[in-house]
Design an enzyme around this catalytic site. Structure first.
Site, PDB file in Angstrom:
ATOM      1  N   SER A  60      -9.807  -0.767   7.032  1.00  0.00           N
ATOM      2  CA  SER A  60      -9.219  -0.462   5.723  1.00  0.00           C
ATOM      3  C   SER A  60      -8.544  -1.631   5.026  1.00  0.00           C
ATOM      4  O   SER A  60      -8.219  -1.529   3.845  1.00  0.00           O
ATOM      5  CB  SER A  60      -8.220   0.697   5.851  1.00  0.00           C
ATOM      6  OG  SER A  60      -8.904   1.932   5.894  1.00  0.00           O
ATOM      7  N   SER A  69      -9.428   1.838   3.024  1.00  0.00           N
ATOM      8  CA  SER A  69      -8.517   2.608   2.221  1.00  0.00           C
ATOM      9  C   SER A  69      -7.504   1.771   1.437  1.00  0.00           C
ATOM     10  O   SER A  69      -6.903   2.280   0.502  1.00  0.00           O
ATOM     11  CB  SER A  69      -7.774   3.595   3.109  1.00  0.00           C
ATOM     12  OG  SER A  69      -7.008   2.925   4.076  1.00  0.00           O
ATOM     13  N   LYS A  83       0.844  -1.209   0.000  1.00  0.00           N
ATOM     14  CA  LYS A  83       0.000   0.000   0.000  1.00  0.00           C
ATOM     15  C   LYS A  83       0.872   1.251   0.000  1.00  0.00           C
ATOM     16  O   LYS A  83       1.896   1.312   0.705  1.00  0.00           O
ATOM     17  CB  LYS A  83      -0.892  -0.032   1.248  1.00  0.00           C
ATOM     18  CG  LYS A  83      -1.932   1.074   1.327  1.00  0.00           C
ATOM     19  CD  LYS A  83      -2.754   0.929   2.627  1.00  0.00           C
ATOM     20  CE  LYS A  83      -3.890   1.934   2.705  1.00  0.00           C
ATOM     21  NZ  LYS A  83      -4.653   1.795   3.967  1.00  0.00           N
TER      22      LYS A  83
END
Lengths: 445, 445
Positions: free
Chosen positions: A187, A163, A88
């Site tokens: 997330s 996210s 990420k």
């Protein structure tokens, strides 16, 4: 969602980590070949999905060749050795651009690895690229970021969730077999559920968050997204610095407490039924939540203050570099009074005690991961059981309680509702992760 | 301060705990006699000093007779057995009124003992009464409370300091040999210094705060006020649940780092000289504070939010029951944003590291306890070295850093400036309390 179609999938769509590891060691495939497959899949699919912010083809192939040489020399670094992994884009990776999904960091190149990346590299993993994050990880929809929304491989008009949206989309599309994400209120689990893969948020602190750009330090967790619970376990143990090895055996069939999600948020009946049906044949008892009404205020009371403390100077100095929705949310967060933050921590203590009580009666707690399947990209209200509800809090409502409590939680795919994936969420005591993974493997299998 | 005069003193003015304990065991005096002396002194002096909110003559005499019987039977409960003690009126004492210095609690009778009171009673102490506290302990001046200001035995026109003003005045006036107080930013050490006695704030958590009405939970400490450092040690060890016994011997003369107080607040030159002179002949080095400028904001950032979280409903429902200054301060505290609270905790971590660094170079840190001697009751500005400065923050400025850090700190009297007492403050690592007390005994002696 008019564009629904049978999605294409990359090389890793049908692969699991153990299979890949076996084939690498048999010489049936090389890490360089796996990495080339990953890069091919990204090239072929990412125009549509926007799962990646950046790809490091050269660095990845170099790492892969190194892994091949090491494996050939019998220098085995463990189950991720030679495996392509995506990270990420709020996690620092030395020498690579790390944008935090934000124009503020458009040109930021990491000077050091985050601890979780260091552990991946020490385990021989091949870092292929950086995945799309909701701007500063501050949103569960995955559709606000400097580089645009990541999209759902089951339907590119649908949100990936966030996210860690790019990480979930990359695994779901078969671009990589494993991706690292972060989870502050869901997330990792939310996008994994919406994209139809497995996602694991460990116990708070079990994987160090050093080198991860903070959203809300006391809620931030580093987690993993993979196709199966077993793959989540493998990756989790590397990131947590635990030895590889067979699971600790359980003392008998796990007992499960089912949390009817309506106590937390209006939940789509079909979603709830799919999640509940996945437990059929297991020892399941209904659980009464003693104290759920205030959890939204508790979550926001903690997160608002911690998030604004991270961003105060950026909001003051260069507000135009935020996307409007994130800026507006930060400005609202700035107004949360300190005493509400203190109260939220007091409520957190009470909730932790309640969760500990529940987990003293049941080995696992179970509930849907999200109250509805993926909304459309950009959608902020959705009809659920005939009522209009908020998309943002809805997505967070069933996952964030386990961030407040800091306990391990896993999502596994349990089917589709109107063509889009639905996740079952399982929660355990810290230390009972093996029981959780074993139970989930039975479900997902 | 026109009313200055030679003050009267009660029976305990020239007594120390060891002497009293010896005489009790020799049969030279009884606990009932000591208690009667305490009650006499309160009756004679408290009209002027207002050190006590309530006195429990009957309960105290009953406890004293019980102590006498136990001692006569050879059932010795330790160094406080039979000793009259006063307890600050924000500490719950079963069956006695506990007002918190507030009209909100004018009729509150405690249903249980605070843990520190339980330990006093288990050690055979005789609780004589409850001492005046600044309203809800929320102020270092000791002159705002539902029951009025406590006053300084050295000059009743001068403030006692606070918030444990009654505890300090009671010991300084010889009403009792020992009093318990609480210290959130200096509330034991400030009044002890201004009244010319010794006061000790232990390490954070060393004495449980259960049953103490909170001011700011992460800064609140339970402490003791007595005539000498040795007496503070004796009482501290009872409250902390440590065995009585001789001090752990030090490995050599203690090294002291002197903190020039000007880095923290404008300090009266005579006060600074008195404190510094008390160290003459010792191994003293000058200490540079790395990071002192932000300590006021750090302290307030923590305290405001925590204090308002305690009082939010009272401010909303019955603001008229607060005195105006305290109400105004609480209303301002309500406006501290949550992110400032979060930043304050981050600053606290940095300050703790700085203090740990200083205490790795020096056994003790030393500085004045307050930057000036006692102002007049009600005074809020004072001239120091020709400058007008704030009384409130001035009083807190030299003591609160050690609450933020959570390290032990002691004040000892080192003389008078313009007829009013001055304190030297000594700070040590948790675990080095015996070294601190031994060093201070040499100073105070």
């Amino acid at each position: 969602m008019s564009s629904r179609k049978t999605p294409e999938r990359g090389y890793f769509a049908g692969q699991d980590l153990q299979g890949l590891a076996d084939r690498l060691r048999e010489g049936a495939v090389t890490s360089a070949e796996l990495t080339a497959h990953a890069l091919d899949a990204v090239r072929g699919l990412d125009q549509e999905l926007n799962a990646f912010v950046s790809v490091d083809a050269e660095g990845a192939l170099e790492s892969a060749r190194k892994a091949d040489a090491e494996l050939a020399a019998g220098d085995d670094l463990g189950p991720l050795h030679g495996i392509p992994v995506a990270v990420k884009d709020i996690i620092e990776t030395a020498g690579m651009r790390t944008t935090m999904g934000s124009a503020h960091f458009a040109d930021h190149v990491s000077t050091a690895d985050a601890e979780c990346v260091r552990r991946l590299r020490a385990g021989g993993a091949v870092i292929v690229g950086k995945t799309t994050t909701h701007e500063f990880a501050y949103g569960p929809t995955g559709d606000r970021a400097a580089g645009g929304a990541s999209r759902n491989p089951h339907d590119p008009a649908a949100m990936s969730g966030g996210s860690s949206g790019g990480s979930a989309a990359a695994v779901a599309a078969g671009m990589v077999p494993l991706a690292v994400g972060t989870d502050t209120g869901g997330s990792v689990r939310i996008p994994a559920a919406l994209c139809g893969v497995a996602g694991f948020k460990p116990a708070y602190g079990a994987v160090p968050a050093d080198g991860v750009f903070p959203l809300s330090r006391s809620l931030d967790h580093v987690g993993v997204i993979a196709r199966t619970p077993r793959d989540c376990r493998t990756a989790y143990r590397v990131l947590a610095g635990l030895r590889a090895g067979p699971p600790r055996s359980a003392g008998g069939p796990a007992t499960v407490g089912w949390i009817a999600p309506g106590a937390l948020f209006e939940t789509d009946r079909e979603v709830e039924e799919l999640a509940r049906a996945a437990l059929s044949g297991r020892a399941v008892q209904e659980v009464e939540l003693g104290d759920a009404a205030g959890l939204r205020q508790t979550y926001n009371g903690i997160q608002d203050a911690e998030a604004y403390a991270v961003h105060a100077e950026r909001v003051a100095d260069a507000p135009e570099l935020f996307t409007p929705e994130v800026l507006e949310r930060l400005q609202a967060a700035a107004r949360t009074p300190g005493w509400r933050h203190v109260r939220a921590f007091e409520e957190r203590q009470r909730w932790r005690a309640e969760v500990a009580r529940l987990l003293s009666h049941h080995d696992l707690l179970a509930l849907p991961t999200t109250p509805f399947a993926a909304p459309a990209v950009g959608q902020r209200e959705i009809e659920v059981n005939g009522r209009e509800v908020e998309v943002r809090w809805g997505l967070l409502s069933l996952t964030s309680p386990w961030n407040i409590a800091g306990v391990p939680a896993l999502t596994v795919p349990v089917g589709t509702s109107r063509g889009l994936p639905v996740g079952l969420q399982l929660v355990c005591r810290p230390g009972d992760e093996d029981l959780l993974f074993a139970f989930a493997a039975g479900i997902a299998g």
